[in-house]
Design an enzyme around this catalytic site. Structure first.
Site, PDB file in Angstrom:
ATOM      1  N   HIS A 190       0.808  -1.221   0.000  1.00 18.92           N
ATOM      2  CA  HIS A 190       0.000   0.000   0.000  1.00 18.92           C
ATOM      3  C   HIS A 190       0.845   1.277   0.000  1.00 18.92           C
ATOM      4  O   HIS A 190       0.407   2.324   0.487  1.00 18.92           O
ATOM      5  CB  HIS A 190      -0.957   0.003   1.193  1.00 18.92           C
ATOM      6  CG  HIS A 190      -1.811  -1.219   1.276  1.00 18.92           C
ATOM      7  ND1 HIS A 190      -2.719  -1.555   0.295  1.00 18.92           N
ATOM      8  CD2 HIS A 190      -1.882  -2.205   2.224  1.00 18.92           C
ATOM      9  CE1 HIS A 190      -3.324  -2.682   0.632  1.00 18.92           C
ATOM     10  NE2 HIS A 190      -2.829  -3.097   1.786  1.00 18.92           N
ATOM     11  N   VAL A 250      -1.887  -1.381   6.347  1.00 19.22           N
ATOM     12  CA  VAL A 250      -0.663  -2.182   6.211  1.00 19.22           C
ATOM     13  C   VAL A 250      -0.613  -3.144   7.388  1.00 19.22           C
ATOM     14  O   VAL A 250      -0.658  -2.736   8.546  1.00 19.22           O
ATOM     15  CB  VAL A 250       0.589  -1.283   6.197  1.00 19.22           C
ATOM     16  CG1 VAL A 250       1.847  -2.136   6.143  1.00 19.22           C
ATOM     17  CG2 VAL A 250       0.534  -0.328   5.007  1.00 19.22           C
TER      18      VAL A 250
END
Length: 496
Positions: free
Chosen positions: A378, A406
């Site tokens: 991400h 995350v």
């Protein structure tokens, strides 16, 4: 975790087999059955229908006990099942009644499946949230659509001096229709006090502890929960701490449009979420359709997890704020429009302008997509939101920003505009709840000088605000002891 029972370890009379906190009641559609509600873990041999969690214990001279629950995991020869709510036994079967004939068992099992969550009026997926200075919202779901949206509550078990009536909703998603979702606001409540309550007139009693009015106050923080055995272990770890409020920065159930998964998640978190306020914001796994940012439908999330957005002047359940003790907490929506002149951007400006740092000296923000991140997962996804809103947080002297998304832990120094700045927030990523997608193991090498600690482990964090000047942050892995955090730091309040 409750003990694992086996048929040979105990009499099969429910009063001796089941834990003492199981609640007896009558199961709708099973008038001859006694019904006990609670939770336990049990093992059974694996058989052909691997996903079925309907089973029974039987022994000569004792009543069969039927169990209903959810499959947690399995090995080669046995499965581990959580009996989340209900056990049944039939006295008639122990008093010489003829056994079920061929074909009759199907109807009996169907009745058990209908009653596996107890009677249709039994509250399930109970959770509470903060509403205003001295109120709480109690949310639960019933199968029976005629159950009233009422909560009785008091300071002693079984004695309910007050009663509140709220509202209800339900929703449809493709072929799925939810149960009746009740939202009842109760109060005014005294701070730092345990209240006992019942939902919808059902006998099942719950208890909750209200947050304190003054320091110290402690927040448990973890995102990206899901519904795995690691999730359960992580929550058990959290539950051993004496926290006041649970903060969840997005990605709750990982339902991803599968509506029954929302029900499973609600039952999984109920023991914690019914006893302490859970304050959540949305993540990408709450979206019911994937189009462009800002146009996603959060139908299930909004119906099931109603937060105090109206009380904080927000037009959307996707972003809001609330006060606890001496902290003002802002829950931002990474998946609502956030650019300048958007509704969320305008609301944030107004909300931060109303903050009185003499009354709430600590200013905390939660969001889903991290603005600072040295993991490959991400990477850069929160950059647009950072550019749109970081200046507002910096001007307001936000103390700490929590993010998820995350699946790893990372703590940054105080930062503003990609530079270390003693007047900027501490940024912490804690998407470590235990969901089925696993951990994000690949951090960038070399790391950033702004990143002070990072690792891919499951766990949770605790922010204990001691007074108006000092707070202690600690990161706890699920395989560590309570007394030994893997990372910790003292924070100085930026308003002092």
């Amino acid at each position: 975790m409750a003990p694992i029972f086996s048929p040979s370890s105990s009499s099969l009379n429910p009063s001796s087999l089941l834990p003492p906190d199981f609640i007896p009641h009558t199961a709708s559609g099973l008038p001859s059955a006694a019904c006990y509600s609670g939770r336990l873990i049990w093992r059974r041999s694996k058989y052909k229908n691997q996903n079925s969690a309907i089973g029974h214990y039987s022994s000569e001279g004792h009543e069969p006990i039927y169990l209903g629950g959810e499959l947690l995991g399995s090995g080669r020869r046995e499965a581990l099942v959580e009996m989340t709510v209900t056990a049944f036994y039939f006295p008639a079967m122990a008093s010489g009644a003829a056994p079920l004939q061929k074909g009759q068992s199907k109807g009996a099992i169907s009745a058990l499946k209908r009653a596996v969550m107890g009677s249709p009026c039994q509250p399930q997926q109970v959770h509470v949230s903060v509403v205003g200075r001295d109120h709480m919202r109690v949310t639960w779901i019933t199968v029976d659509k005629q159950v009233p949206s009422t909560v009785e509550y008091g300071k002693e078990p079984g004695r309910y001096e007050d009663k509140a009536t709220g509202e209800h909703t339900s929703y449809k998603f493709m072929s799925y229709t939810s149960g009746k979702i009740h939202h009842v606001k109760i109060g005014p409540l005294e701070p730092d006090t345990t209240y006992y309550y019942t939902c919808g007139g059902h006998a099942a009693e719950f208890s909750m502890k209200t947050p304190p009015a003054t320091f110290p106050v402690e927040f448990a923080v973890v995102g990206d929960l899901g519904r795995t055995s690691l999730t359960k272990l992580n929550l058990e770890h959290v539950n051993r701490s004496n926290y006041d409020v649970f903060l969840l920065p997005g990605d709750l159930s990982y339902a991803d449009c599968d509506q029954p998964s929302w029900d499973k998640f609600g039952r999984l978190v109920e023991p914690l979420a019914s006893s302490r306020p859970w304050m959540v914001t949305e993540g990408n796994h709450e979206m019911e359709c994937i189009f462009v940012r800002g146009s996603n439908d959060f139908k299930a999330y909004n119906a099931r997890w109603r937060m105090p957005y109206e009380e904080s002047g927000s037009p959307s359940n996707l972003y809001y704020s609330f006060d606890v003790a001496g902290a003002h907490v802002v829950m931002l929506g990474s998946y609502a429009e956030f650019m300048p002149r958007s509704a969320q951007h305008r609301w944030l400006i107004n909300d931060l302008a109303r903050v009185d740092r003499k009354r709430t000296p600590w200013l905390i923000v939660c969001l889903h997509d991290p603005w600072y991140n040295t993991n490959y997962a991400h990477s850069g996804e929160g950059e647009d939101m950072r550019k749109a809103m970081e200046g507002l947080l910096y001007k307001a002297r936000v103390d700490v920003v929590f993010a998820g998304h995350v699946h790893a832990y990372e703590r940054f120094t105080r930062v503003y505009n990609n530079n270390a700045d003693p007047r900027g927030p501490v940024y912490i990523t804690i998407g470590t709840g235990g969901n089925h997608e696993g951990l994000e193991l690949n951090f960038k090498t070399p790391g950033s000088r702004l990143s002070l600690y990072r690792e891919a482990q499951h766990g949770h964090g605790r922010l204990r605000i001691v007074d108006e000047r000092r707070a202690h942050w600690s990161w706890h892995r699920i395989n560590d002891s309570e007394e030994q955090p893997a990372d910790e730091v003292w924070l100085d309040n930026l308003a002092s």
